[in-house]
Design a protein around this motif. Structure first.
Motif: not given
Length: 376
Positions: A194-198, A86-96, A174-175, A210-213
């Motif tokens: 969310g809007d990170s992508r694989a 498995m591989l994955a990324v995580f982007d904390g949503s700074g505005g919200a 996204a993973a 492989l993903t849709r935002d």
């Protein structure tokens, strides 16, 4: 995996190879060589890498503001006994999630976005461990339960600022989770919120998403020109969905996941593929490739940036480089070299973007998941 390593040294030595397949440092159509950017202080960064016959992996993680990065460190794991990974990324949503949520032992205050991305990473790590070691269900519903549980135990502060856009501990995910099978096949599922992508990266067709935002707009070029709000993201105070797409591939293959710091600050979607391939053409090993990618993204992004990549079925980076040499030349000549130069470029750049996107889009969107209404 090797331990995290902070990189701030000189650029790696370019590898020997075919002159017509390697980027030229003097070509004005090429991105500036990373070594020319080293005069300014480098923001914090870390890289992981692993190389062995049949498996090469790397991780690149950078902060735009030291100590304030809201991307969690990417996750990569491969269990050789179970032949799963498995591989994955995580982007904390700074505005919200910009409100303070936790004070670290050193006295630094962390935002809800910072906490949310790290908690989501921990939840995904524990879920994958339990899938492999304890037979836990490898479904998006089960991953969602892990995320909700860990978020419910995380430090939170109630903000005095309220609104429809506010979230507690918001983050993207996204993973790619995969299982290697007989006959050189791989079953994988892309998981995202969310809007990170694989993506998958293939020698013949290039980068394929492989993903849709989770946004109202789904055209990748239009998303570079605008910044629409997300319609779904992981958070502690509202319902969310971890979306899934399942596919099968044949070895060899490459999977990667990235936050928008990588793909959201380029002229066209093809340029992100060009960044990956132009750096690969200069690298002799995983560490050199990761370092070159890191230097490139720090040269153009205005955000935190994180990426995880794994190549399966290739003997080593030299084998990988040879497999993608023709594709690199195609992307360079067809989608990068024609970029307009000079002054008064706004309309000319827009026209060039539209033209190259029309040519690139079909392959890029081959595995794009359908819209929800198309699935009904």
């Amino acid at each position: 995996m090797t331990a995290p390593r902070s990189m701030a040294g000189p650029p790696p030595r370019p590898a020997d190879g075919s002159a017509d397949a390697r980027p030229s440092p003097d070509d004005p159509a090429e991105p500036p060589r990373a070594a020319r950017r080293e005069s300014r202080p480098a923001p914090p960064q870390m890289m992981w890498h692993q190389g062995r016959p049949g498996l090469q992996s790397l991780v690149v993680w950078t902060e735009r503001v030291p100590g304030r990065g809201e991307d969690a460190e990417p996750f990569v794991a491969h269990h050789f006994g179970a032949q799963q990974g498995m591989l994955a990324v995580f982007d904390g949503s700074g505005g919200a999630g910009s409100s303070p949520a936790w004070q670290a032992p050193d006295g630094e205050t962390r935002t809800g976005a910072w906490v949310g991305s790290r908690v989501a990473r921990l939840a995904a790590d524990c879920w994958f461990h339990d899938v492999v070691e304890r037979g836990q269900a490898d479904t998006p519903e089960q991953l969602t339960q892990y995320l909700k549980y860990f978020l419910s135990k995380a430090p939170q502060r109630r903000s005095k600022i309220v609104g429809t856009m506010r979230r507690r501990l918001p983050t993207t995910l996204a993973a790619v989770q995969y299982q290697m099978r007989e006959q050189h096949s791989i079953e994988c599922q892309a998981l995202w919120a969310g809007d990170s992508r694989a993506y998958t990266l293939q020698p013949g067709a290039g980068l394929r998403v492989l993903t849709r935002d989770h946004t109202q707009e789904s055209d990748a070029l239009e998303l570079l020109r605008s910044d629409p709000p997300m319609t779904n993201s992981i958070c502690a105070d509202r319902e969310f969905v971890v979306d899934v797409q399942r596919r099968s591939f044949q070895l060899p293959c490459v999977f990667l996941a990235a936050t928008d710091g990588f793909f959201g600050y380029v002229h066209t979607p093809a340029v992100f593929e060009y960044v990956l391939l132009s750096t690969l053409m200069q690298a002799d090993n995983e560490l050199e490739w990761a370092d070159l990618i890191r230097r490139e993204v720090q040269g153009y992004t205005a955000d935190d940036a994180s990426m995880a990549l794994i190549a399966l079925g290739y003997q080593d980076v030299r084998h990988l480089r040879g497999a993608f040499a023709d594709r690199y030349v195609t992307v360079r000549d067809r989608y990068v070299h024609g970029r307009p130069q000079g002054t008064d470029l706004t309309e000319r750049i827009r026209g060039w973007q539209d033209d190259t996107w029309r040519s690139y889009r079909a392959d890029y969107e081959t595995f794009l998941p359908p819209l929800p209404e198309e699935q009904a």
